[in-house]
Structures are given as structure tokens and as C-alpha cells.
Design a protein around this motif. Structure first.
Motif, PDB file in Angstrom:
ATOM      1  N   LYS A 298      -7.058  -2.962   6.427  1.00  0.00           N
ATOM      2  CA  LYS A 298      -8.063  -3.832   7.247  1.00  0.00           C
ATOM      3  C   LYS A 298      -8.515  -4.835   6.642  1.00  0.00           C
ATOM      4  N   ASN A 299      -8.946  -4.811   5.343  1.00  0.00           N
ATOM      5  CA  ASN A 299      -9.422  -5.588   4.560  1.00  0.00           C
ATOM      6  C   ASN A 299      -8.303  -6.780   4.086  1.00  0.00           C
TER       7      ASN A 299
ATOM      8  N   LEU B  26       0.889  -1.261  -0.001  1.00  0.00           N
ATOM      9  CA  LEU B  26       0.156   0.191   0.059  1.00  0.00           C
ATOM     10  C   LEU B  26       0.772   1.268   0.043  1.00  0.00           C
TER      11      LEU B  26
ATOM     12  N   THR C 185      -4.667   7.947   4.976  1.00  0.00           N
ATOM     13  CA  THR C 185      -5.970   8.098   4.401  1.00  0.00           C
ATOM     14  C   THR C 185      -7.008   7.058   5.026  1.00  0.00           C
ATOM     15  N   HIS C 186      -8.185   7.503   5.031  1.00  0.00           N
ATOM     16  CA  HIS C 186      -9.330   6.741   5.270  1.00  0.00           C
ATOM     17  C   HIS C 186      -9.358   5.321   4.514  1.00  0.00           C
ATOM     18  N   GLU C 187      -9.190   5.866   3.052  1.00  0.00           N
ATOM     19  CA  GLU C 187      -9.202   4.674   1.839  1.00  0.00           C
ATOM     20  C   GLU C 187      -8.191   3.560   2.248  1.00  0.00           C
ATOM     21  N   LYS C 188      -6.873   4.104   2.683  1.00  0.00           N
ATOM     22  CA  LYS C 188      -5.783   3.119   2.789  1.00  0.00           C
ATOM     23  C   LYS C 188      -6.180   2.442   3.985  1.00  0.00           C
ATOM     24  N   ARG C 189      -6.432   2.931   5.133  1.00  0.00           N
ATOM     25  CA  ARG C 189      -6.910   2.094   6.355  1.00  0.00           C
ATOM     26  C   ARG C 189      -7.914   1.087   5.988  1.00  0.00           C
ATOM     27  N   VAL C 190      -8.907   1.505   5.377  1.00  0.00           N
ATOM     28  CA  VAL C 190      -9.961   0.410   4.903  1.00  0.00           C
ATOM     29  C   VAL C 190      -9.244  -0.812   4.084  1.00  0.00           C
ATOM     30  N   GLN C 191      -8.535  -0.546   3.169  1.00  0.00           N
ATOM     31  CA  GLN C 191      -7.764  -1.191   2.307  1.00  0.00           C
ATOM     32  C   GLN C 191      -6.672  -2.053   2.925  1.00  0.00           C
TER      33      GLN C 191
END
Length: 186
Positions: free
Chosen positions: A51-52, A24, A43-49
């Protein structure tokens, strides 16, 4: 930014997390059992990515404070029993309080509430797992193992081992020998 990761308890887990961070493009200042300190905000998007991606490998990025504290307690116990040869000379409650910066009563109550067992029972389970490991390596006798893990005697260790596993340490060791002999006869 500090991120806390559930089930990150081995070197293999650390390697996996390092790999996901690299994929990432996230830099990190430190990577320890259960915790990663990133170089900056994520970023929120990277955190979600992240996490997944971690979930796919059986790891979980934690968000709530209680879960994070429980993971910190578990990681200190695992580190103390499995990854260091020197178990602290002070009692475990004092060690955990010192290491985590919280009163032991608070740590104990929170842990029991969330996990359903006491910290002491959690420590005993890990000590017995460590005893099993040392018995299988066959490098130390039971007295040396008892000393290494700060049991008052080998008899105390044997009693606790039997209470947790249902087997005596010597019988556990014989099971290993029988398995080895059976494999040799194939």
C-alpha cells in the motif's frame, strides 16, 4: 486473494504494480486494470508495505466495498472506451450490469453518491477524451469516429464535443495544426 487498486488505468500502471509485487516477492495469478489476483494470502505487513509503495507512485490499494465497486465501474468504462475497438452493441447500462453482476440502478446510485456525477456523464467524458485522441491521430474523419464510438451521427458527436470542451472538433483539430506549425517555425 483479490486486491483492488485505484488509479490503475494504463499499461504503465500495470507494469508499476507488477514491479512492486516482484520487489515484495508476491506472486500473482492475474493482473488487470484496477485488480490483481495474488497466488495466496498476503500478510498484513506485506499488504501495508505494498500500500505504501503504491501510494508513492500515485496508486491506492482499496479496502472498502464502495470504493472497490467504483473502481470496477471506472475500469470497465476505461477498458470499454480506450482499450477495445469494439464498443458493446447493447446499451452501456446493460453492459455494466452484465460485466459487474449488479443491477444498474444500484451501480448508478452508488457511483453518483461517491463521485458526484452520473455514470453516463463519466462515460461521455471518456468518449470525448477518446475523440480528442482519434482527432489528433488524424487517421479517421469525424464520421468514422462517430461510427466507431457509436454516436447516432457526426452532428451528435460534434454537439456533445462542443458541450464538453467548448470547442468544435474541427477547431480542436486546427489548434493541433497551429501548434505543429509554430514548432516548425522555431
Amino acid at each position: 486473494m483479490k486486491l483492488y487498486i485505484k488509479y490503475m488505468v494504463s499499461l504503465r500502471c500495470k507494469m508499476l504494480v507488477k514491479e512492486e509485487l516482484t520487489k515484495l516477492g508476491l506472486g500473482y495469478a492475474s493482473l488487470n486494470l484496477g485488480m490483481v489476483e495474488t497466488m495466496g494470502e498476503i500478510t498484513h505487513e506485506k499488504r501495508v508495505q505494498l500500500k505504501n509503495n503504491l501510494l508513492k507512485s500515485g496508486l491506492e490499494l482499496l479496502d472498502d466495498k464502495k470504493s472497490i465497486l467504483i473502481e470496477k465501474i471506472k475500469n470497465v468504462v476505461v477498458e470499454m472506451i480506450h482499450h477495445t475497438d469494439e464498443i458493446p452493441k447493447i446499451n452501456y447500462s446493460g453492459y455494466l450490469s452484465e460485466k459487474l453482476g449488479y443491477d444498474y440502478t444500484y451501480l448508478s446510485n452508488t457511483f453518483s453518491e461517491v463521485k458526484g456525477i452520473t455514470i453516463q456523464h463519466y462515460i461521455i467524458k471518456h468518449k470525448i477524451e477518446r475523440v480528442k485522441e482519434l482527432l489528433l491521430y488524424d487517421e479517421l474523419n469525424l464520421t468514422e469516429i462517430a461510427y466507431k464510438l457509436h454516436y447516432s451521427s457526426s452532428a451528435h458527436l460534434s454537439n456533445q464535443f462542443k458541450k464538453v470542451t467548448g470547442l468544435t472538433p474541427s477547431y480542436f483539430k486546427k489548434l493541433k495544426e497551429k501548434r505543429t506549425q509554430n514548432l516548425e517555425n522555431l
